[in-house]
Enzyme design. Structure first.
Site: not given
Lengths: 728, 728
Positions: A371, A459, A518, A668
């Protein structure tokens, strides 16, 4: 035989003519003015449909006018990370319009956002100093090719970057998505089958469905699949699929490439009880008295220079983003001992979503949405509804984005910021009857929430960044909205022999809620007290005592392992082999010598179980672990790759991580994937109660001690005196 | 040699004499009046200590007087499940006092609670009908033996049950726990070592620590271990352990059986910055403006007849319980279609806790608490702090319990009930830019919370039962309070060679937070639309397509398995072999033919990793799975066994479940265990910010569709008009 053939031919011609006439008479006129492309009423077939129920809201439902409508024409950037303003976007548009590379060419801008200055420049910058040069990162399709460009707003210079040989296309533009839904109507075959199925063309609602990549047929051409629904008698067309009808369309030319027309025997589910809109109910059910979060002295946060949020002991930069939704940057928390603001996160965002449906049949197998990279998670974030999406006293932030031609537009009220108090407890202790001491010390828990809700077609994803005064950050995703359902001939389970063949749950007559997952992957550039951090897995292991050492046979010990390289930090969570996941600053220790850190605290989640060699899973390989850690690299921000549309999966987080670079005492980035398995149930019909999951970033020996020891308890005299609104 | 021995002997005598004199002069006088045993000031050495900081609260901290103080002398039961009233407890006390079995004997009542009527009688009963006969379930120690009795309040009859041949003793009485903390002071050796360690005896605070069972030495005698702390300069004595000093005491005779005196080289950590009380702070830090949940029309719930809670679409019976804390019974939710109240839970409660510490050394190995069965989870629930433990408009329910001699006493404000609104979203949908329809429908989420906070010595457990209007019940446990810490010679980690040898984290100079787990096991007698239910594991399995069937290689399918017997329902959660866990009513289906059900939805949790043969784990075997399902059996309510104190583990949920009884289409009980691994960190010092975990009971095809489709959105005119209190 000749005559008979002629007759057939004449009849066929006549039929085609009829069909074309019928189609034209039913076809609403497409939008003509490009500037109106983002105005619903001007171009959407169903927006102006006769089926839209006019708002006949009772008086108490009349919404206040937007409490925070702001003009953005005079916005200026104040912070190196501030998004491009309307003025800046217009500058970019003009630079591009007149630039040699674009002149006299058809082009579309798929993304125009701030090109953030180098991290070291941002870290060095102080309020009051001039901003680093303002640049735009532009993704453009020019002459059938994708380009990544940098536009220097000061000099007007355009630098073109190599797009490389990676597969995939940029995020669709809103214009791509909306215009392609018209494309099927150009096909007589399409129109015929729609009409044959009993759907008036004026009742059609169609969705552009990204088709992933499964091999040759999804290569070298920007494609999309369009499926349609009937809007008749309900605004909730999603519950009325025209099942089995899939139109393959060329996204660039809008040409219909292929139509798959199966499932003609499948009825379109009826519309009864599917409309969820309040105005469409013939009655309503007030279950509770009005309830509100109230702050008689107003909220405790401020938004400085449009984007810098300051609340309690927190400060962070917040901006809407067309792809990520919201970006939280430079999150810092105040040390209660020294008073200094300490770095926690340099940048955090929703990097990618992956939503594979679990139905391998023709009209469903390709539904494996990403998405953010395909649709733009921020582009799909619509204005929030004050008092319902966010409580009173919320601050609403607008998004300023660029249309495909570069024209800036405002997505108002896209993000909200509010304080939350649910009646929860920050910390407490009562002395028990055992000691009998008269102690009862309790502190309420108040948090700050940053919220966005993206409606990726059916959604709705509610993304919350919740900051706690004790230093914890909870990142929560709520799922609501409407299921993507499948039509079926079955009206009752007693007609079904093999439930598994449904690939889901029968939710209503002729409606199946298809099983799906999801996954939401977050990018978290952690800078715990500075950029260079290490990732430590604190593994809880069962240990055994020696014979005679103790009456106890076993206990748990915490074994610390510092990850040297990326592969050491590819983490699959295990309930029976648990670890804590610390991001520490190896050069900074607490008074008693523990390294300062934040830990990633998973909570309920779901793992991806697709086969790693399945094409969708190659693209979604960034969900193969729940946690990954990579060295900071400004080109590695989108877990599925920069160009994720139709990509083959050569540019995912997994590919980067498998380079196995060193990550100890480096700048990081931690990646966390939150997952949901969704086996739909009838309660999800016709609209789903919100389901949420979250994970936390939590200080671990970051502070010397409980940082909220000295906060006061609530007392009656602090609380508001309230009365009901007289008009109620 | 003779003369020298005599000299030694004289010197030794003189020393003993000195010690006894010293002890006596330092010893506060023990309580004399039994009736005052529950009054802190009368008997607690540290309650009246000179170290207690007198409350010098600023004006704004003056607490209002208890808003809900109620008299209970006139309480009468209204519902078959109502707890015993003051009057009824007095009746029980008198019946016992005069009963032959007790007359002229020393006895202690370890539990006096309602003996609930048979389930079928309760289910049959209707408001207005006479109550089933009122009976008390009594656990008594008489003449060194444990007895389970039923006292019929109407007839005055006492039925004595077999106590069986099980190991273990009843839950300690509050009198047991408090009086045993005095016992060590009778030992000169104890007093000497305390004084030698530099602690004034008047500064002693001692805790009664259940010692579990490790073999012969914990059998045939009711024992406890007492460890002590220094209260000097802080109310937070828990942070000042006298490490290594453990006194084994006979719980019946209070005789000191043995003293282990190790760790004399370990300093008592200093008191600096350990006191968490607001009045003890020299400054405070107000991070946020006052914030409150306000309901201008008042709360939406009612409490009928003291115990029946009615809110929105829910109704349930609620009562405090000395062992479980709170018991929620007969939870029913209204069907929005038919309007009928539908059964969900017959009875739900916190059945047992298990808290093993992960340090096998002498003073720590035995710390494997079972807080409900050993200490009484409800007995340890202290009055809640209005406005801090629970928000404004909360209703407070008192507990009425019996002391060891049967005298009733009131634990005021033990449970609260309130409505919560955190700004969350019940359901929502906006139409996206793709469709362009102007839809934005959002409904706020309001819940009802039932809360209790048990302070089992140092730890505080906050137990919430949260009811949602969409039918979901969230059961949440928050951990706060104070760590059980260990003294250490180390002041900095740079002195430590082997971090694992600490068995925890260095939190401050000389203070180690020892690693431990918390498991909280819930008893959930589910009655989904009636008593007879089945347990269905809906397993999500990776499935493969046949070659050529689909471009997709893999997908997930949901495979339903109905558990036939108990062993089918012994569940270890697996991220990579996930299931849904449905409790269905096999005889009732929805309109489209799905069985109606509720599912148990785990979220973040921790599993027990101790060896199954480790003695503590035999007793804590009920934590060997996260989910168990047993057929309803009124004697199987306490997961560690009825008599869990010093038990050997012959009467646990595991033992019952391994009988492998049939559970399909039966009256079944679901057991869920919530777990936490706790590796302490400095932020937990000197008091812990709350950490929570939860699981849900969620309707799954229980309703025909979303049950809150018709609730209205918030509008401005419903919300309160508030101003700051003028006095603030």
């Amino acid at each position: 035989m000749e005559a008979r053939n002629l007759l057939r031919y004449t009849f066929f011609l006549f039929f085609i003519l009829l069909l074309v006439l019928f189609t034209l008479s039913n076809l609403p006129s497409p939008p003509s003015d490009k500037a109106e492309m983002l105005n619903c009423a001007a171009y959407s077939p169903w927006c102006t449909s006769k089926n839209r129920i006019q708002s006949k809201k009772p008086d108490f439902l009349q919404k206040p006018t937007n409490p925070t409508r702001r003009r953005h024409s005079a916005d200026v950037p104040h912070h190196p990370l501030d998004p491009l303003t309307v003025t800046e976007l217009n500058t970019v548009r003009k630079i591009i319009q007149t630039h040699d590379f674009f002149k006299n060419k058809a082009y579309a801008l798929h993304s125009v956002v701030l090109e953030e200055p180098e991290k070291k420049l941002v870290l060095r910058w102080k309020k009051g100093e001039p901003l680093p040069p303002r640049k735009a990162a532009v993704v453009a399709r020019v002459g059938g090719a994708s380009h990544v460009l940098t536009v220097d707003l000061g000099s007007g210079e355009v630098t073109r970057h190599e797009t490389g040989h990676m597969s995939g296309y940029p995020t669709m533009t809103v214009e791509d998505m909306t215009s392609v839904t018209w494309a099927p109507l150009a096909s007589a075959d399409f129109n015929r089958t729609v009409v044959e199925r009993g759907v008036d063309l004026a009742d059609l609602a169609c969705l552009p469905i990204s088709l992933g990549w499964f091999g040759k047929s999804e290569e070298n051409r920007r494609l999309i699949k369009v499926q349609c629904y009937s809007l008749k008698d309900t605004a909730n067309f999603y519950m009325r699929p025209i099942e089995g009808l899939t139109v393959l369309v060329d996204l660039d030319t809008k040409e219909v490439v292929h139509i798959t027309d199966k499932g003609k025997n499948i009825p379109i589910p009826n519309a009864a009880n599917t409309d969820y809109r309040f105005a469409a109910q013939n009655s309503y059910q007030r279950l509770v008295n009005p309830i509100s979060i109230e702050q008689p002295k107003g909220p405790s946060f401020t938004i400085q220079d449009d984007h810098l949020v300051k609340w309690a002991n927190w400060e962070f930069h917040l901006k809407p983003d067309p792809r990520a939704g919201v970006i939280v940057s430079r999150a810092m928390v105040r040390d209660p001992g020294t008073g200094e603001m300490r770095n926690v996160i340099y940048k955090g965002l929703t990097s990618e979503l992956f939503v594979p449906y679990m139905d391998p049949t023709d009209a469903w197998y390709f539904k494996t949405y990403m998405d953010a990279g395909e649709y733009g998670f921020g582009l799909q974030a619509m204005p929030l509804d004050p008092l319902n999406d966010c409580p009173r006293n919320a601050y609403y932030m607008d998004g300023v984005f660029a249309a495909a031609d570069g024209t800036p537009y405002v997505r108002s009220n896209m993000v909200c910021v509010f304080e939350s108090y649910a009646g929860d407890i920050g910390w407490r202790h009562s002395e028990s009857p055992i000691t009998g001491m008269e102690i009862r010390e309790v502190r309420p828990k108040v948090t700050l929430v940053v919220r966005m809700a993206a409606s990726v077609a059916n959604y709705d994803y509610i993304v919350d960044w919740e900051f706690q005064t004790d230093g914890l950050i909870r990142i929560k995703v709520g799922l609501s909205g409407i299921l993507m359902v499948k039509g079926t001939p079955y009206a009752n389970m007693n007609q079904v022999n093999d439930q598994e063949s449904l690939y889901g749950t029968l939710l209503s007559e002729n409606v199946i809620g298809v099983i799906h997952d999801h996954f939401i992957t977050f990018y978290l550039d952690m800078d715990v007290d500075g950029p260079d951090n290490s990732f430590v897995k604190v593994n809880l292991q069962r240990a055994y005592t020696s014979p005679g050492e103790s009456p106890r046979m076993s206990y748990l010990k915490a074994v610390r392992n510092v990850a040297k390289t990326e592969k050491d930090a590819q983490i699959k969570l295990k309930l029976y082999d648990p670890s804590e996941f610390h991001v520490i600053n190896p050069t900074k220790k607490t008074r008693v010598g523990n390294p300062v850190g934040y830990k990633v605290v998973p909570a309920g989640t779901a793992a991806n179980l697709l086969d790693n060699n399945d094409p969708p899973q190659k693209r979604g390989a960034f969900t193969n672990n729940q946690i990954w850690v990579t060295p900071y690299n400004e080109t590695e921000q989108w877990a599925g790759g920069l160009f994720v549309y139709q990509s083959h999966g050569e540019d995912t987080l997994e590919v980067w991580s498998n380079r196995d670079r060193e990550i100890e005492d480096k700048d990081i980035v931690v990646w966390y994937t939150l997952g949901f398995h969704h086996v739909p149930c009838q309660e999800d019909f016709p609209i789903m109660p919100t389901v949420s999951a979250s994970f936390d970033l939590k200080p671990v020996n970051f502070f010397e001690s409980n940082p909220i020891l000295k906060i006061p308890p609530n007392v009656e005299s602090d609380l508001p005196i309230c009365k009901a609104d007289a008009s109620a």
